[in-house]
Design a protein around this motif. Structure first.
Motif, PDB file in Angstrom:
ATOM      1  N   ALA A 129     -47.638  -6.910   1.419  1.00 53.10           N
ATOM      2  CA  ALA A 129     -48.209  -7.274   1.876  1.00 53.10           C
ATOM      3  C   ALA A 129     -48.291  -9.584   1.443  1.00 53.10           C
ATOM      4  CB  ALA A 129     -49.454  -7.884   3.253  1.00 53.10           C
ATOM      5  N   GLU A 130     -49.148  -9.096  -0.129  1.00 53.63           N
ATOM      6  CA  GLU A 130     -49.204  -9.812  -0.951  1.00 53.63           C
ATOM      7  C   GLU A 130     -48.482 -10.424  -1.679  1.00 53.63           C
ATOM      8  OE1 GLU A 130     -52.910  -8.131  -3.269  1.00 53.63           O
ATOM      9  OE2 GLU A 130     -54.003  -8.945  -1.191  1.00 53.63           O
ATOM     10  N   ASP A 131     -47.300  -9.426  -1.861  1.00 54.78           N
ATOM     11  CA  ASP A 131     -45.969  -9.581  -2.608  1.00 54.78           C
ATOM     12  C   ASP A 131     -45.008  -9.973  -1.808  1.00 54.78           C
ATOM     13  OD1 ASP A 131     -46.944  -8.195  -5.183  1.00 54.78           O
ATOM     14  OD2 ASP A 131     -46.331  -6.735  -4.930  1.00 54.78           O
ATOM     15  N   ALA A 132     -44.906  -9.818  -0.668  1.00 54.05           N
ATOM     16  CA  ALA A 132     -43.965  -9.887   0.686  1.00 54.05           C
ATOM     17  C   ALA A 132     -44.810 -11.882   0.250  1.00 54.05           C
ATOM     18  CB  ALA A 132     -44.303  -9.201   1.657  1.00 54.05           C
ATOM     19  N   GLU A 189     -53.999 -16.327  -4.336  1.00 53.44           N
ATOM     20  CA  GLU A 189     -53.986 -17.097  -2.851  1.00 53.44           C
ATOM     21  C   GLU A 189     -53.074 -16.540  -1.704  1.00 53.44           C
ATOM     22  OE1 GLU A 189     -53.472 -21.453  -4.710  1.00 53.44           O
ATOM     23  OE2 GLU A 189     -51.539 -20.343  -4.668  1.00 53.44           O
ATOM     24  N   ALA A 190     -52.551 -15.352  -2.396  1.00 52.35           N
ATOM     25  CA  ALA A 190     -50.938 -14.502  -1.074  1.00 52.35           C
ATOM     26  C   ALA A 190     -52.726 -13.551  -0.241  1.00 52.35           C
ATOM     27  CB  ALA A 190     -50.904 -13.780  -2.199  1.00 52.35           C
ATOM     28  N   ALA A 191     -53.475 -13.286  -1.637  1.00 47.54           N
ATOM     29  CA  ALA A 191     -54.263 -12.582  -0.875  1.00 47.54           C
ATOM     30  C   ALA A 191     -55.511 -12.703  -0.132  1.00 47.54           C
ATOM     31  CB  ALA A 191     -55.367 -11.742  -2.146  1.00 47.54           C
ATOM     32  N   THR A 192     -55.641 -13.651   0.004  1.00 43.55           N
ATOM     33  CA  THR A 192     -56.316 -14.853   0.958  1.00 43.55           C
ATOM     34  C   THR A 192     -55.602 -15.082   2.364  1.00 43.55           C
ATOM     35  OG1 THR A 192     -57.814 -16.130  -0.407  1.00 43.55           O
ATOM     36  CG2 THR A 192     -57.822 -17.083   1.524  1.00 43.55           C
ATOM     37  N   ALA A 193     -54.549 -15.644   2.201  1.00 44.05           N
ATOM     38  CA  ALA A 193     -54.099 -15.528   3.210  1.00 44.05           C
ATOM     39  C   ALA A 193     -53.488 -14.684   4.205  1.00 44.05           C
ATOM     40  CB  ALA A 193     -52.379 -16.524   2.625  1.00 44.05           C
TER      41      ALA A 193
END
Length: 182
Positions: free
Chosen positions: A151-154, A171-175
């Motif tokens: 999901a983070e990569d996506a 930032e992607a992990a937080t989102a």
């Protein structure tokens, strides 16, 4: 001439042959016949009473004694047979009781072994279930990490394609955490 005349001497008459029939049926001899019948009957009665009756009585008494002896012997044999049958049945009954006791003891031992085996199987099953659940939980956690990473990569890839901006992995992990938690 002399041939036809009966031969007689002077003063005698030739006897005539009379056919009188069967001598016992002649009524003139009935009294003497009855007398000799009574004498003979009494004689035979005395002989029978003195000699034959005691012998017959002795034979009958001997026979009764022999029969009584045979009956007593048969009764004794019957009692011995009953005793032998009882003596024969006693060990059989005792053996049956022992076999029944051994059977019961074996049944109890087998029931105990079955309970032990069941308890051991339950413990092993519970252990295997717990291990499987731990593996499943580990696999689920691993899958969540992979999904989160994917999901983070996506998210990084989607933001880069849609906006052209590059965002950091943090930032992607937080989102992703905010999206999952919401």
């Amino acid at each position: 001439m002399f041939a036809d005349a009966p031969k007689t001497t002077t003063g005698t008459v030739a006897p005539e042959h009379k056919s009188g029939g069967f001598p016992p049926f002649k009524t003139e001899t009935f009294p003497s016949q009855i007398f000799w019948l009574v004498v003979t009957f009494v004689f035979l009665l005395v002989v029978m009473w003195r000699f034959a009756v005691p012998r017959i009585g002795g034979v009958i008494a001997e026979r009764k004694g022999r029969i009584q002896g045979e009956l007593a012997k048969a009764e004794e044999n019957r009692k011995q047979a009953e005793h032998a049958a009882t003596a024969y049945q006693a060990p059989i009954l005792e053996a049956r009781e022992r076999a029944k006791a051994v059977s019961e003891a074996t049944r109890h031992e087998i029931a105990k072994e079955v309970e032990r085996a069941k308890a051991t199987a339950d413990v092993e099953t519970q252990k295997a279930t717990n291990e499987a659940q731990e593996r499943i939980a580990a696999l689920q956690a691993e899958a969540r990490r992979h999904i989160t990473a994917a999901a983070e990569d996506a998210v990084v890839d989607i933001v880069a394609r849609l906006t052209g901006d590059t965002i950091s992995r943090d930032e992607a992990a937080t989102a992703v955490r905010n999206a999952v938690g919401a």
